[in-house]
Design a protein around this motif. Structure first.
Motif, PDB file in Angstrom:
ATOM      1  N   SER A 134       0.827  -1.212   0.000  1.00 29.97           N
ATOM      2  CA  SER A 134       0.000   0.000   0.000  1.00 29.97           C
ATOM      3  C   SER A 134       0.857   1.257   0.000  1.00 29.97           C
ATOM      4  CB  SER A 134      -0.930   0.004   1.210  1.00 29.97           C
ATOM      5  OG  SER A 134      -1.878  -1.041   1.116  1.00 29.97           O
ATOM      6  N   THR A 135       1.943   1.234   0.741  1.00 27.45           N
ATOM      7  CA  THR A 135       2.822   2.399   0.822  1.00 27.45           C
ATOM      8  C   THR A 135       3.404   2.740  -0.539  1.00 27.45           C
ATOM      9  OG1 THR A 135       3.397   1.872   3.113  1.00 27.45           O
ATOM     10  CG2 THR A 135       4.882   3.351   1.919  1.00 27.45           C
ATOM     11  N   ILE A 136       3.911   1.735  -1.233  1.00 32.49           N
ATOM     12  CA  ILE A 136       4.511   1.961  -2.554  1.00 32.49           C
ATOM     13  C   ILE A 136       3.439   2.314  -3.582  1.00 32.49           C
ATOM     14  CG2 ILE A 136       5.814   0.885  -4.435  1.00 32.49           C
ATOM     15  CD1 ILE A 136       7.197  -0.808  -2.197  1.00 32.49           C
ATOM     16  N   ALA A 137       2.316   1.605  -3.540  1.00 35.12           N
ATOM     17  CA  ALA A 137       1.237   1.893  -4.484  1.00 35.12           C
ATOM     18  C   ALA A 137       0.750   3.335  -4.324  1.00 35.12           C
ATOM     19  CB  ALA A 137       0.086   0.916  -4.274  1.00 35.12           C
ATOM     20  N   ASN A 138       0.645   3.795  -3.086  1.00 36.59           N
ATOM     21  CA  ASN A 138       0.247   5.186  -2.840  1.00 36.59           C
ATOM     22  C   ASN A 138       1.282   6.165  -3.364  1.00 36.59           C
ATOM     23  OD1 ASN A 138      -2.269   6.011  -1.302  1.00 36.59           O
ATOM     24  ND2 ASN A 138      -1.676   4.195  -0.147  1.00 36.59           N
ATOM     25  N   ALA A 139       2.553   5.841  -3.195  1.00 42.50           N
ATOM     26  CA  ALA A 139       3.623   6.718  -3.678  1.00 42.50           C
ATOM     27  C   ALA A 139       3.607   6.810  -5.201  1.00 42.50           C
ATOM     28  CB  ALA A 139       4.980   6.213  -3.179  1.00 42.50           C
ATOM     29  N   VAL A 140       3.366   5.679  -5.855  1.00 42.26           N
ATOM     30  CA  VAL A 140       3.280   5.673  -7.321  1.00 42.26           C
ATOM     31  C   VAL A 140       2.068   6.482  -7.766  1.00 42.26           C
ATOM     32  CG1 VAL A 140       2.865   4.231  -9.358  1.00 42.26           C
ATOM     33  CG2 VAL A 140       4.485   3.478  -7.598  1.00 42.26           C
ATOM     34  N   ASP A 141       0.943   6.276  -7.102  1.00 42.48           N
ATOM     35  CA  ASP A 141      -0.286   6.990  -7.444  1.00 42.48           C
ATOM     36  C   ASP A 141      -0.088   8.497  -7.318  1.00 42.48           C
ATOM     37  OD1 ASP A 141      -2.983   6.415  -8.332  1.00 42.48           O
ATOM     38  OD2 ASP A 141      -3.688   7.207  -6.423  1.00 42.48           O
ATOM     39  N   ALA A 142       0.628   8.923  -6.282  1.00 43.25           N
ATOM     40  CA  ALA A 142       0.892  10.348  -6.079  1.00 43.25           C
ATOM     41  C   ALA A 142       1.760  10.914  -7.196  1.00 43.25           C
ATOM     42  CB  ALA A 142       1.556  10.571  -4.719  1.00 43.25           C
ATOM     43  N   LEU A 143       2.754  10.147  -7.625  1.00 45.13           N
ATOM     44  CA  LEU A 143       3.607  10.588  -8.730  1.00 45.13           C
ATOM     45  C   LEU A 143       2.803  10.726 -10.018  1.00 45.13           C
ATOM     46  CD1 LEU A 143       6.897   8.496  -8.258  1.00 45.13           C
ATOM     47  CD2 LEU A 143       6.659  10.982  -8.079  1.00 45.13           C
ATOM     48  N   LEU A 144       1.959   9.759 -10.284  1.00 42.12           N
ATOM     49  CA  LEU A 144       1.142   9.801 -11.497  1.00 42.12           C
ATOM     50  C   LEU A 144       0.191  11.002 -11.458  1.00 42.12           C
ATOM     51  CD1 LEU A 144       0.292   5.997 -11.851  1.00 42.12           C
ATOM     52  CD2 LEU A 144       1.917   7.323 -13.228  1.00 42.12           C
ATOM     53  N   PHE A 145      -0.450  11.216 -10.319  1.00 40.44           N
ATOM     54  CA  PHE A 145      -1.380  12.333 -10.183  1.00 40.44           C
ATOM     55  C   PHE A 145      -0.668  13.670 -10.361  1.00 40.44           C
ATOM     56  CE2 PHE A 145      -3.635  15.537  -7.667  1.00 40.44           C
ATOM     57  CZ  PHE A 145      -4.917  15.425  -8.180  1.00 40.44           C
ATOM     58  N   ALA A 146       0.523  13.785  -9.789  1.00 33.70           N
ATOM     59  CA  ALA A 146       1.282  15.033  -9.878  1.00 33.70           C
ATOM     60  C   ALA A 146       1.612  15.385 -11.318  1.00 33.70           C
ATOM     61  CB  ALA A 146       2.565  14.925  -9.051  1.00 33.70           C
ATOM     62  N   ASN A 147       1.662  14.378 -12.170  1.00 29.35           N
ATOM     63  CA  ASN A 147       1.987  14.603 -13.573  1.00 29.35           C
ATOM     64  C   ASN A 147       0.770  14.433 -14.474  1.00 29.35           C
ATOM     65  OD1 ASN A 147       5.125  14.984 -14.127  1.00 29.35           O
ATOM     66  ND2 ASN A 147       4.848  13.760 -12.287  1.00 29.35           N
ATOM     67  N   GLN A 148      -0.414  14.588 -13.864  1.00 26.71           N
ATOM     68  CA  GLN A 148      -1.680  14.688 -14.588  1.00 26.71           C
ATOM     69  C   GLN A 148      -2.063  13.398 -15.321  1.00 26.71           C
ATOM     70  OE1 GLN A 148      -0.955  18.302 -16.901  1.00 26.71           O
ATOM     71  NE2 GLN A 148      -2.016  19.499 -15.333  1.00 26.71           N
ATOM     72  N   HIS A 149      -1.654  12.261 -14.764  1.00 28.83           N
ATOM     73  CA  HIS A 149      -2.108  10.981 -15.290  1.00 28.83           C
ATOM     74  C   HIS A 149      -3.361  10.561 -14.510  1.00 28.83           C
ATOM     75  CE1 HIS A 149       1.261  10.479 -17.937  1.00 28.83           C
ATOM     76  NE2 HIS A 149       2.100  10.710 -16.934  1.00 28.83           N
ATOM     77  N   HIS A 150      -4.198   9.783 -15.165  1.00 27.98           N
ATOM     78  CA  HIS A 150      -5.470   9.369 -14.569  1.00 27.98           C
ATOM     79  C   HIS A 150      -5.300   7.969 -13.976  1.00 27.98           C
ATOM     80  CE1 HIS A 150      -7.881  12.649 -16.515  1.00 27.98           C
ATOM     81  NE2 HIS A 150      -6.777  12.687 -17.237  1.00 27.98           N
ATOM     82  N   SER A 151      -5.344   7.886 -12.670  1.00 26.43           N
ATOM     83  CA  SER A 151      -5.093   6.614 -11.998  1.00 26.43           C
ATOM     84  C   SER A 151      -6.020   6.473 -10.803  1.00 26.43           C
ATOM     85  CB  SER A 151      -3.632   6.524 -11.533  1.00 26.43           C
ATOM     86  OG  SER A 151      -3.340   7.555 -10.599  1.00 26.43           O
ATOM     87  N   TYR A 152      -6.090   5.235 -10.286  1.00 24.03           N
ATOM     88  CA  TYR A 152      -6.874   4.994  -9.077  1.00 24.03           C
ATOM     89  C   TYR A 152      -6.305   3.782  -8.362  1.00 24.03           C
ATOM     90  CZ  TYR A 152     -10.723   5.008  -5.801  1.00 24.03           C
ATOM     91  OH  TYR A 152     -11.458   5.102  -4.646  1.00 24.03           O
ATOM     92  N   LEU A 153      -6.302   3.846  -7.026  1.00 26.28           N
ATOM     93  CA  LEU A 153      -5.760   2.769  -6.200  1.00 26.28           C
ATOM     94  C   LEU A 153      -6.873   2.055  -5.452  1.00 26.28           C
ATOM     95  CD1 LEU A 153      -3.578   1.164  -4.679  1.00 26.28           C
ATOM     96  CD2 LEU A 153      -3.291   3.146  -3.167  1.00 26.28           C
ATOM     97  N   LEU A 154      -6.954   0.746  -5.644  1.00 21.63           N
ATOM     98  CA  LEU A 154      -7.877  -0.107  -4.900  1.00 21.63           C
ATOM     99  C   LEU A 154      -7.066  -0.827  -3.828  1.00 21.63           C
ATOM    100  CD1 LEU A 154      -9.745  -1.558  -7.997  1.00 21.63           C
ATOM    101  CD2 LEU A 154     -10.739   0.005  -6.313  1.00 21.63           C
ATOM    102  N   ASP A 155      -7.215  -0.387  -2.593  1.00 23.56           N
ATOM    103  CA  ASP A 155      -6.444  -0.955  -1.487  1.00 23.56           C
ATOM    104  C   ASP A 155      -7.209  -2.094  -0.820  1.00 23.56           C
ATOM    105  OD1 ASP A 155      -4.096  -0.630   0.517  1.00 23.56           O
ATOM    106  OD2 ASP A 155      -5.883  -0.644   1.785  1.00 23.56           O
ATOM    107  N   GLY A 156      -6.504  -3.141  -0.449  1.00 24.89           N
ATOM    108  CA  GLY A 156      -7.130  -4.331   0.109  1.00 24.89           C
ATOM    109  C   GLY A 156      -7.976  -4.063   1.340  1.00 24.89           C
TER     110      GLY A 156
END
Length: 203
Positions: free
Chosen positions: A40-62
């Protein structure tokens, strides 16, 4: 249960069109690893990077999904299989919407992860193995679950009295014991750039 009156309805807007509008390719980043490995920690960090660069993403956490959609499921092997089946279906819908979707689940069984992969087109399923030794996971034990499992207070705990089948050929393998969170997240982003899922920006 399916009936003979259930018919698939084709949509006018395709997955490729939705992804093109977002200037990216749709994919599923499937994070798997032991409890406390850092999924979850890494997935959140990746999601934040993608969002910061205007990519469309979503995280489904267990854990989050078990508060709602899968709130009726326990942690027996049978319930774990159903947990992953449901999230595979949901993740497929997110990919169909043209998103870069991440799932952070232990998902201990290879067969279930293969099922998730089978629902997507070639190159869309990206298995991210958070390869953290159980000794390190137990040292971290952010939720105190290993301590409870060792004391017999939690049954069917992955890595203790329930098996974990590590990926044999993951697209991405991350050793969190040797890298910072930022380095781990960048490893995932670099893969996405290398495989043309996103364009290289200022990530």
């Amino acid at each position: 249960m399916k009936t003979e009156n259930t018919v698939w309805h084709n949509q006018h807007v395709s997955k490729a069109q939705r992804a093109e509008l977002k200037q990216q390719k749709a994919c599923l980043l499937w994070y798997t690893g032991l409890s406390g490995s850092g999924k979850s920690t890494i997935a959140n960090a990746v999601d934040a990077l993608l969002f910061a660069n205007q990519h469309h993403s979503y995280l489904l956490d267990g854990d989050n999904v078990r508060h709602g959609l899968n709130g009726d499921l326990g942690f027996s092997d049978q319930d774990r299989v159903e947990n992953i089946r449901r999230i595979s279906e949901v993740a497929q819908l997110f990919v169909d919407a043209g998103l870069i979707v991440s799932t952070a689940f232990i998902s201990p069984f290879r067969q279930d992860r293969a099922l998730a992969a089978s629902k997507l087109s070639a190159g869309e399923f990206i298995e991210v193995f958070i390869d953290t030794p159980i000794e390190v996971c137990e040292q971290r034990d952010p939720k105190g679950l290993y301590k409870k499992a060792r004391a017999g207070e939690i049954k069917d705990f992955t890595g203790i009295d329930s098996s974990y089948e590590a990926p044999e050929n993951p697209q991405i393998q991350i050793k969190t014991a040797d890298q910072s969170i930022e380095q781990c997240a960048q490893q995932v982003v670099d893969y996405l750039i290398e495989h043309g899922i996103i364009a290289a920006k200022k990530l």
